[in-house]
Design a protein around this motif. Structure first.
Motif, PDB file in Angstrom:
ATOM      1  N   LYS A   1       0.830  -1.211   0.000  1.00 36.33           N
ATOM      2  CA  LYS A   1       0.000   0.000   0.000  1.00 36.33           C
ATOM      3  C   LYS A   1       0.862   1.258   0.000  1.00 36.33           C
ATOM      4  O   LYS A   1       0.431   2.299  -0.479  1.00 36.33           O
ATOM      5  CB  LYS A   1      -0.953   0.003   1.195  1.00 36.33           C
ATOM      6  N   MET A   2       2.069   1.148   0.551  1.00 36.35           N
ATOM      7  CA  MET A   2       3.012   2.266   0.530  1.00 36.35           C
ATOM      8  C   MET A   2       3.752   2.336  -0.810  1.00 36.35           C
ATOM      9  O   MET A   2       4.695   3.109  -0.959  1.00 36.35           O
ATOM     10  CB  MET A   2       4.017   2.133   1.677  1.00 36.35           C
ATOM     11  N   ARG A   3       3.325   1.507  -1.744  1.00 38.54           N
ATOM     12  CA  ARG A   3       3.869   1.464  -3.095  1.00 38.54           C
ATOM     13  C   ARG A   3       5.341   1.050  -3.164  1.00 38.54           C
ATOM     14  O   ARG A   3       6.112   1.527  -3.992  1.00 38.54           O
ATOM     15  CB  ARG A   3       3.666   2.799  -3.807  1.00 38.54           C
ATOM     16  N   MET A   4       5.710   0.143  -2.250  1.00 35.28           N
ATOM     17  CA  MET A   4       7.055  -0.422  -2.316  1.00 35.28           C
ATOM     18  C   MET A   4       6.964  -1.777  -3.008  1.00 35.28           C
ATOM     19  O   MET A   4       6.038  -2.546  -2.762  1.00 35.28           O
ATOM     20  CB  MET A   4       7.636  -0.572  -0.909  1.00 35.28           C
ATOM     21  N   THR A   5       7.925  -2.051  -3.872  1.00 34.70           N
ATOM     22  CA  THR A   5       7.952  -3.313  -4.588  1.00 34.70           C
ATOM     23  C   THR A   5       8.730  -4.334  -3.758  1.00 34.70           C
ATOM     24  O   THR A   5       9.943  -4.203  -3.567  1.00 34.70           O
ATOM     25  CB  THR A   5       8.613  -3.146  -5.966  1.00 34.70           C
ATOM     26  N   ILE A   6       8.011  -5.321  -3.255  1.00 36.68           N
ATOM     27  CA  ILE A   6       8.602  -6.344  -2.396  1.00 36.68           C
ATOM     28  C   ILE A   6       8.824  -7.608  -3.213  1.00 36.68           C
ATOM     29  O   ILE A   6       7.892  -8.135  -3.813  1.00 36.68           O
ATOM     30  CB  ILE A   6       7.677  -6.646  -1.190  1.00 36.68           C
ATOM     31  N   GLU A   7      10.049  -8.092  -3.213  1.00 35.65           N
ATOM     32  CA  GLU A   7      10.373  -9.333  -3.923  1.00 35.65           C
ATOM     33  C   GLU A   7      10.311 -10.533  -2.989  1.00 35.65           C
ATOM     34  O   GLU A   7       9.950 -11.633  -3.403  1.00 35.65           O
ATOM     35  CB  GLU A   7      11.766  -9.229  -4.546  1.00 35.65           C
ATOM     36  N   ASP A   8      10.670 -10.317  -1.714  1.00 37.13           N
ATOM     37  CA  ASP A   8      10.670 -11.428  -0.762  1.00 37.13           C
ATOM     38  C   ASP A   8      10.698 -10.883   0.657  1.00 37.13           C
ATOM     39  O   ASP A   8      11.265  -9.820   0.914  1.00 37.13           O
ATOM     40  CB  ASP A   8      11.892 -12.327  -0.985  1.00 37.13           C
ATOM     41  N   ILE A   9      10.058 -11.627   1.549  1.00 36.75           N
ATOM     42  CA  ILE A   9      10.175 -11.367   2.984  1.00 36.75           C
ATOM     43  C   ILE A   9      10.507 -12.709   3.627  1.00 36.75           C
ATOM     44  O   ILE A   9       9.734 -13.659   3.519  1.00 36.75           O
ATOM     45  CB  ILE A   9       8.880 -10.793   3.593  1.00 36.75           C
TER      46      ILE A   9
ATOM     47  N   PHE B   1      12.387  -9.806  10.245  1.00 38.48           N
ATOM     48  CA  PHE B   1      12.053  -9.799   8.820  1.00 38.48           C
ATOM     49  C   PHE B   1      13.266  -9.371   8.008  1.00 38.48           C
ATOM     50  O   PHE B   1      13.876  -8.338   8.309  1.00 38.48           O
ATOM     51  CB  PHE B   1      10.919  -8.805   8.529  1.00 38.48           C
ATOM     52  N   THR B   2      13.611 -10.144   7.004  1.00 37.87           N
ATOM     53  CA  THR B   2      14.604  -9.731   6.019  1.00 37.87           C
ATOM     54  C   THR B   2      13.816  -9.429   4.758  1.00 37.87           C
ATOM     55  O   THR B   2      13.179 -10.319   4.179  1.00 37.87           O
ATOM     56  CB  THR B   2      15.651 -10.836   5.771  1.00 37.87           C
ATOM     57  N   ILE B   3      13.825  -8.152   4.372  1.00 43.21           N
ATOM     58  CA  ILE B   3      12.971  -7.675   3.293  1.00 43.21           C
ATOM     59  C   ILE B   3      13.831  -7.382   2.064  1.00 43.21           C
ATOM     60  O   ILE B   3      14.823  -6.657   2.138  1.00 43.21           O
ATOM     61  CB  ILE B   3      12.215  -6.398   3.721  1.00 43.21           C
ATOM     62  N   LYS B   4      13.411  -7.958   0.954  1.00 44.75           N
ATOM     63  CA  LYS B   4      14.110  -7.749  -0.309  1.00 44.75           C
ATOM     64  C   LYS B   4      13.148  -7.071  -1.273  1.00 44.75           C
ATOM     65  O   LYS B   4      11.991  -7.494  -1.404  1.00 44.75           O
ATOM     66  CB  LYS B   4      14.570  -9.088  -0.884  1.00 44.75           C
ATOM     67  N   GLY B   5      13.602  -6.012  -1.909  1.00 41.44           N
ATOM     68  CA  GLY B   5      12.739  -5.302  -2.847  1.00 41.44           C
ATOM     69  C   GLY B   5      13.496  -4.228  -3.604  1.00 41.44           C
ATOM     70  O   GLY B   5      14.717  -4.146  -3.535  1.00 41.44           O
ATOM     71  N   VAL B   6      12.736  -3.409  -4.282  1.00 39.79           N
ATOM     72  CA  VAL B   6      13.301  -2.357  -5.125  1.00 39.79           C
ATOM     73  C   VAL B   6      13.074  -1.005  -4.452  1.00 39.79           C
ATOM     74  O   VAL B   6      11.960  -0.688  -4.040  1.00 39.79           O
ATOM     75  CB  VAL B   6      12.637  -2.371  -6.529  1.00 39.79           C
ATOM     76  N   ASN B   7      14.150  -0.207  -4.336  1.00 40.50           N
ATOM     77  CA  ASN B   7      14.064   1.143  -3.768  1.00 40.50           C
ATOM     78  C   ASN B   7      13.333   1.176  -2.434  1.00 40.50           C
ATOM     79  O   ASN B   7      12.412   1.985  -2.234  1.00 40.50           O
ATOM     80  CB  ASN B   7      13.414   2.105  -4.760  1.00 40.50           C
ATOM     81  N   LEU B   8      13.719   0.316  -1.507  1.00 40.97           N
ATOM     82  CA  LEU B   8      13.070   0.267  -0.200  1.00 40.97           C
ATOM     83  C   LEU B   8      13.509   1.451   0.655  1.00 40.97           C
ATOM     84  O   LEU B   8      14.688   1.792   0.698  1.00 40.97           O
ATOM     85  CB  LEU B   8      13.386  -1.054   0.498  1.00 40.97           C
TER      86      LEU B   8
END
Length: 128
Positions: A53-61, A84-91
């Motif tokens: 909802k915050m418009r972050m692109t999440i690839e994996d948690i 949580f280890t969060i992987k994504g784009v422009n976090l």
């Protein structure tokens, strides 16, 4: 849910298959494991929705847990650490901190145990 007794522990049938629960891990999931899994996965699901909802692109948690139990009080679960280890784009780390606050407030499992079990939630952003 309905549970049926077996030689050691109980089981239930779900649309996803049979769930065996027993105090002995050789015969099924231990009850505390299901409690920890419920807290971790509920938090992870809420966190994912909030980040999206915050418009972050999440690839994996990836979720890692650690549990502290009190042997003097029936071996009760006293602390659940959820990392949580969060992987994504422009976090954005600041937005993730805000998302963690919202996750805690909106995860029904965390809210169900607050005051009885300390829930410690941390995160890191995975490097690519």
């Amino acid at each position: 849910m309905e549970f049926h007794m077996k030689d050691v522990g109980f089981y239930t049938e779900t649309p996803y298959g049979r769930l065996d629960v027993a105090g002995d891990e050789a015969y099924g999931f231990r009850p505390y494991q299901l409690l920890v899994a419920s807290v971790a996965v509920c938090s992870g699901g809420v966190l994912r929705k909030v980040l999206e909802k915050m418009r972050m692109t999440i690839e994996d948690i990836h979720i890692a847990t650690d549990v502290e139990r009190n042997k003097e009080e029936a071996d009760r679960v006293q602390v659940i650490k959820v990392h949580f280890t969060i992987k994504g784009v422009n976090l954005d780390e600041k937005k993730i901190h805000k998302a963690m606050e919202l996750t805690r407030k909106n995860c029904s499992m965390v809210q169900s145990v607050i005051g009885k079990i300390d829930i410690i939630e941390t995160f890191e952003i995975a490097s690519k």
